[in-house]
Design a protein around this motif. Structure first.
Motif, PDB file in Angstrom:
ATOM      1  N   ASP A  78       0.830  -1.208   0.000  1.00 52.42           N
ATOM      2  CA  ASP A  78       0.000   0.000   0.000  1.00 52.42           C
ATOM      3  C   ASP A  78       0.861   1.253   0.000  1.00 52.42           C
ATOM      4  O   ASP A  78       0.531   2.245  -0.667  1.00 52.42           O
ATOM      5  CB  ASP A  78      -0.903   0.019   1.243  1.00 52.42           C
ATOM      6  CG  ASP A  78      -2.050  -0.971   1.154  1.00 52.42           C
ATOM      7  OD1 ASP A  78      -2.124  -1.717   0.152  1.00 52.42           O
ATOM      8  OD2 ASP A  78      -2.876  -0.996   2.086  1.00 52.42           O
ATOM      9  N   ASN A  79       1.964   1.221   0.745  1.00 48.06           N
ATOM     10  CA  ASN A  79       2.813   2.408   0.844  1.00 48.06           C
ATOM     11  C   ASN A  79       3.420   2.784  -0.503  1.00 48.06           C
ATOM     12  O   ASN A  79       3.464   3.963  -0.874  1.00 48.06           O
ATOM     13  CB  ASN A  79       3.925   2.190   1.871  1.00 48.06           C
ATOM     14  CG  ASN A  79       3.409   2.222   3.292  1.00 48.06           C
ATOM     15  OD1 ASN A  79       2.311   2.708   3.552  1.00 48.06           O
ATOM     16  ND2 ASN A  79       4.191   1.701   4.224  1.00 48.06           N
ATOM     17  N   ALA A  82       0.668   4.079  -2.789  1.00 46.34           N
ATOM     18  CA  ALA A  82       0.287   5.437  -2.365  1.00 46.34           C
ATOM     19  C   ALA A  82       1.304   6.462  -2.834  1.00 46.34           C
ATOM     20  O   ALA A  82       0.944   7.556  -3.291  1.00 46.34           O
ATOM     21  CB  ALA A  82       0.150   5.479  -0.846  1.00 46.34           C
ATOM     22  N   PHE A 111      -7.734   3.521  -3.044  1.00 45.25           N
ATOM     23  CA  PHE A 111      -7.142   4.547  -3.899  1.00 45.25           C
ATOM     24  C   PHE A 111      -8.135   5.198  -4.852  1.00 45.25           C
ATOM     25  O   PHE A 111      -7.811   6.211  -5.478  1.00 45.25           O
ATOM     26  CB  PHE A 111      -5.958   3.962  -4.673  1.00 45.25           C
ATOM     27  CG  PHE A 111      -4.827   3.567  -3.759  1.00 45.25           C
ATOM     28  CD1 PHE A 111      -4.026   4.524  -3.164  1.00 45.25           C
ATOM     29  CD2 PHE A 111      -4.594   2.229  -3.457  1.00 45.25           C
ATOM     30  CE1 PHE A 111      -2.996   4.173  -2.310  1.00 45.25           C
ATOM     31  CE2 PHE A 111      -3.564   1.859  -2.604  1.00 45.25           C
ATOM     32  CZ  PHE A 111      -2.768   2.830  -2.017  1.00 45.25           C
TER      33      PHE A 111
END
Length: 232
Positions: A78-79, A82, A111
């Motif tokens: 996810d990081n 992102a 997102f």
């Protein structure tokens, strides 16, 4: 649940052409000048088409307003996603790893981007692997199953038997990929009735090195395939 609007648009629109694995301003411009609808940026260090977050941001800014931008990742965190989304404001997340339907659904919610999920095809039974993704991804991308020993999940220059998709409902939002070239795209579109195609290695003169002339030829021939298919 996948948007009904996307389904309806997929059934009505003309062929959408995506050029993936762009890593230089010069070849990105070639794709934009040729009229590509989507340009793809790869974030996967094993790939010869990999770009850093900074490179992706520069290329995405150059494409903004002229084509949609897709980010190709492989089991990314996810990081990382992102960071990439914030840097590029990408329109599409293209997932080429082992992402489960639950993971696809979660990324779409987190997102707020259109999500394409790649499904590898090698034989007839593989088409069924797409079933769990139809309701969680905006589009399923059918790619060729990587050859034995390959280190990349896609971009290997390998095609699959397009006849395996001949009976697929054309109203399903799918993207055809896997070893497409300017010489093969017409037959591929006519066989599958695909409404979107994705090319990477098929417009290269070497691994990761895009050829502007091949890009232009691919877009032109893909467009002609869409016209001839609509007249059949």
């Amino acid at each position: 649940m996948r948007s009904e609007r996307v389904k309806e648009a997929g059934a009505a629109m003309s062929l959408e052409v995506k050029i993936c694995g762009l890593s230089e301003p010069r070849t990105l411009d070639a794709a934009l000048d040729a009229g590509a609808d989507v340009v793809g940026l790869v974030s996967f260090p094993k790939s010869p088409r990999h770009v850093s977050v900074e490179q992706a941001a520069t290329l995405a800014a150059r494409a903004r307003g002229r084509a949609r931008v897709a980010l190709l990742t492989v089991d990314a965190t996810d990081n990382l996603i992102a960071e990439l989304v914030a840097a590029t404001m990408a329109d599409i997340l293209q997932l080429h790893g082992q992402e489960s339907p639950e993971r696809v659904r979660a990324l779409r919610l987190i997102f707020g981007r259109e999500v394409w999920k790649a499904v590898p095809i090698g034989e007839a039974a593989d088409v069924a692997l797409a079933q769990p993704y139809w309701d969680v991804a905006d589009r399923v991308l059918f790619d060729a199953r990587p050859p034995a020993g390959a280190s990349l999940p896609g971009g290997n220059g390998v095609a699959f038997d397009w006849r395996l998709l001949a009976d697929l409902d054309p109203k399903q939002s799918f993207v055809l990929s896997g070893g497409l070239t300017p010489d093969s795209v017409v037959e591929a579109v006519q066989t599958t009735r695909a409404r979107a195609v994705d090319v990477s290695s098929g417009v290269e003169r070497g691994p990761g090195v895009k050829d502007p002339d091949l890009i232009a030829a691919f877009v032109t021939r893909a467009r002609s395939a869409a016209v001839s298919s609509s007249q059949r």
